[in-house]
Design a protein around this motif. Structure first.
Motif, PDB file in Angstrom:
ATOM      1  N   CYS A  85       0.029   3.001   6.412  1.00  0.00           N
ATOM      2  CA  CYS A  85      -0.492   1.637   6.257  1.00  0.00           C
ATOM      3  C   CYS A  85       0.614   0.673   5.835  1.00  0.00           C
ATOM      4  O   CYS A  85       1.040  -0.179   6.613  1.00  0.00           O
ATOM      5  CB  CYS A  85      -1.633   1.646   5.240  1.00  0.00           C
ATOM      6  N   CYS A 117      -6.611  -0.851   4.399  1.00  0.00           N
ATOM      7  CA  CYS A 117      -7.225   0.475   4.551  1.00  0.00           C
ATOM      8  C   CYS A 117      -8.136   0.844   3.384  1.00  0.00           C
ATOM      9  O   CYS A 117      -8.719   1.923   3.362  1.00  0.00           O
ATOM     10  CB  CYS A 117      -6.132   1.534   4.723  1.00  0.00           C
ATOM     11  N   CYS A 171      -6.313  -1.596  -1.249  1.00  0.00           N
ATOM     12  CA  CYS A 171      -5.578  -2.207  -0.141  1.00  0.00           C
ATOM     13  C   CYS A 171      -6.538  -3.000   0.756  1.00  0.00           C
ATOM     14  O   CYS A 171      -7.619  -2.533   1.086  1.00  0.00           O
ATOM     15  CB  CYS A 171      -4.902  -1.100   0.668  1.00  0.00           C
ATOM     16  N   CYS A 226       0.845  -1.202   0.000  1.00  0.00           N
ATOM     17  CA  CYS A 226       0.000   0.000   0.000  1.00  0.00           C
ATOM     18  C   CYS A 226       0.884   1.257   0.000  1.00  0.00           C
ATOM     19  O   CYS A 226       1.881   1.325   0.721  1.00  0.00           O
ATOM     20  CB  CYS A 226      -0.888  -0.013   1.233  1.00  0.00           C
TER      21      CYS A 226
HETATM   22 ZN   LIG Z   1      -3.416   0.413   2.914  1.00  0.00          ZN
END
Ligand SMILES: [Zn+2]
Length: 236
Positions: free
Chosen positions: A100, A220, A217, A95
């Motif tokens: 993240c 997230c 992702c 990501c």
């Molecule tokens: Zn992410």
């Protein structure tokens, strides 16, 4: 008594650098192992060597493996992999969100991977009357110069010399192969940096396998996009 041959299929594809049609068979477990070990080592020379060995074993058409370009070999390997293992490969992508940075696994269809455009124009005009004609680096050169080569001044210099096909002026065309390395070196040393830069730019555009990928992702849900480029980005 001779045991039966389990895998005897033949396929054909086009060699990207020359347009020649070649016949091949899928690779077998023993050859896949050679490739995977090399790819995991991330050692450029080991990967080149493994690709050459596997191409030599699987291509029926009489080709000189050492004279292939890096993108010919990448293309052959892609075809072998698709026919041997299947159309899908799974890549792990990170990501882009710095907070993240989690990995997401994405399935990529190998039939959707293409080769970036082959530059048909190999002529670089250095002055009104003087120029060079380039050739793509052959695999045996890339075994000597690894991927970092172009980033170092000396390495870039050697690679440029290896990739010159001819030098021309108003009156003559000089085959680089017929000249001494010293005299070709002298020719390059007398270029100005803009002219040298034109040659380096040409070499940076060597074709490679590539594909744009967009994904969300898993952690997230951020929408990411990336261009995967080069064999290793698809198979490690
Ligand atoms: Zn992410």
């Amino acid at each position: 008594m001779a045991l039966p041959v389990v895998n005897a299929s033949r396929y054909s594809t086009i060699l990207p650098s020359t347009g020649q049609e070649i016949e091949y068979r899928p690779y077998l477990v023993k050859e896949e192992k050679i490739m995977m070990v090399a790819l995991e080592s991330k050692d450029q020379k080991a990967i080149m060597r493994a690709m050459k060995d596997v191409a030599q074993a699987c291509v029926f058409t009489d080709i000189n493996v050492d004279s292939l370009t890096s993108f010919d070999l990448e293309w052959i390997f892609l075809k072998l992999r698709t026919k041997s293992v299947g159309e899908n490969t799974r890549v792990r992508l990170k990501c882009e969100d710095e907070e993240c940075n989690k990995n997401t696994e994405i399935d990529v269809n190998l039939d959707d991977i293409s080769l970036s455009e082959i530059i048909e124009n190999k002529v670089i005009k250095l002055t009104d009357d003087i120029g060079v004609v380039m050739r793509y680096p052959q695999i045996n050169m890339l075994e000597e110069h690894d991927e970092e080569t172009l980033k170092t001044p000396d390495g870039a210099f050697e690679m440029v010399i290896d990739c010159l096909e001819t030098i021309y002026d108003e009156e003559n065309v000089y085959q680089v192969i017929d000249e001494t390395r010293e005299s070709v070196k002298g020719f390059i040393e007398n270029l100005n940096s803009r002219q040298f830069g034109m040659i380096i730019d040409w070499l940076k555009d060597i074709p490679s396998l590539e594909k744009d990928i967009e994904w969300n992702c898993v952690a997230c849900n951020k929408e990411n996009s990336v261009k995967l480029r080069g064999l290793q980005s698809f198979f490690t």
